[in-house]
Design a protein around this motif. Structure first.
Motif, mmCIF file in Angstrom:
data_model
loop_
_atom_site.group_PDB
_atom_site.id
_atom_site.type_symbol
_atom_site.label_atom_id
_atom_site.label_comp_id
_atom_site.label_asym_id
_atom_site.label_seq_id
_atom_site.Cartn_x
_atom_site.Cartn_y
_atom_site.Cartn_z
ATOM 1 N N HIS A 79 0.846 -1.182 0.000
ATOM 2 C CA HIS A 79 0.000 0.000 0.000
ATOM 3 C C HIS A 79 0.888 1.241 0.000
ATOM 4 C CE1 HIS A 79 -3.558 -2.359 0.642
ATOM 5 N NE2 HIS A 79 -2.994 -2.954 1.679
ATOM 6 N N ALA A 83 -1.432 8.001 2.959
ATOM 7 C CA ALA A 83 -2.829 7.554 2.986
ATOM 8 C C ALA A 83 -3.631 8.211 1.866
ATOM 9 C CB ALA A 83 -3.458 7.892 4.333
ATOM 10 N N GLN A 84 -4.575 7.481 1.322
ATOM 11 C CA GLN A 84 -5.421 7.973 0.226
ATOM 12 C C GLN A 84 -6.153 9.252 0.631
ATOM 13 O OE1 GLN A 84 -5.329 6.346 -2.722
ATOM 14 N NE2 GLN A 84 -6.625 7.879 -3.666
ATOM 15 N N THR A 85 -6.517 9.355 1.895
ATOM 16 C CA THR A 85 -7.247 10.530 2.376
ATOM 17 C C THR A 85 -6.370 11.775 2.465
ATOM 18 O OG1 THR A 85 -6.813 9.850 4.651
ATOM 19 C CG2 THR A 85 -8.916 9.164 3.679
ATOM 20 N N ASP A 86 -5.050 11.585 2.469
ATOM 21 C CA ASP A 86 -4.131 12.710 2.601
ATOM 22 C C ASP A 86 -3.615 13.241 1.265
ATOM 23 O OD1 ASP A 86 -4.299 12.570 5.375
ATOM 24 O OD2 ASP A 86 -2.602 11.179 5.534
ATOM 25 N N ASP A 88 -4.986 14.804 -1.398
ATOM 26 C CA ASP A 88 -5.367 16.163 -1.804
ATOM 27 C C ASP A 88 -4.652 17.212 -0.960
ATOM 28 O OD1 ASP A 88 -7.006 15.361 -3.886
ATOM 29 O OD2 ASP A 88 -8.770 15.201 -2.598
ATOM 30 N N TYR A 119 3.499 13.880 7.107
ATOM 31 C CA TYR A 119 2.666 12.685 6.980
ATOM 32 C C TYR A 119 3.356 11.410 7.456
ATOM 33 C CZ TYR A 119 -0.230 15.786 4.281
ATOM 34 O OH TYR A 119 -1.005 16.848 3.895
#
Length: 164
Positions: A79, A83-86, A88, A119
């Protein structure tokens, strides 16, 4: 045995294949189109230069999962460290950091440091460039301008020496 709810008459696979950009999905649509017009597995394999088992497997998956079966499922693998949410917020941070600079540009090392500090995502410089590509950021930029550059002096120099 599961009941098959999808039939080859449900869709116009030939029409879909003409607009599909994913090459694997396009091939699967062509296989299903060939089946829908009554061709045999062996004929499809010969016509499309594929193994007969590929054609059989494509038809079986379509019967089981429907039209979504033409696309590859998500596979296992490492992965992303970010993170995918971070993503943007990370993109916005890169753009704002570049705009804060009065000269020069962000390098891979600079972005690597941002990812690490904000991050806790540890990337190599090559990994950073792969991440930028994956999240849709092209890292081709115009030549940087020195912070002490004087545009008026440059234009005067160009005018003075353009006559030679």
């Amino acid at each position: 045995m599961t009941k098959l709810t999808n039939t080859l008459d449900d869709h116009d696979f030939g029409k879909y294949s003409k607009t599909e950009s994913n090459p694997r999905a396009r091939l699967r649509l062509l296989i299903l189109h060939q089946y829908s017009i009554g061709k045999s597995t062996i004929d499809i394999a010969k016509d499309l230069c594929i193994h007969p088992e590929t054609a059989r497997r494509t038809k079986k998956r379509y019967y089981e999962r429907g039209l979504e079966s033409i696309y590859d499922r998500h596979r296992r693998g490492r992965h992303s460290k970010l993170a995918q949410t971070d993503i943007d917020a990370f993109k916005d941070m890169i753009v704002s950091e570049q705009q804060k600079r009065s000269g020069g540009r962000l390098t891979g090392k600079d972005i690597q440091q941002l990812a690490k500090e904000h991050y806790n995502a540890h990337y190599t410089v090559n990994g950073i460039y792969e991440l930028l590509k994956r999240i849709g950021m092209s890292w081709i930029s115009a030549r940087s301008q020195h912070p002490k550059a004087d545009p008026q002096a440059q234009e005067a120099f160009k005018k003075l020496y353009s006559t030679y």
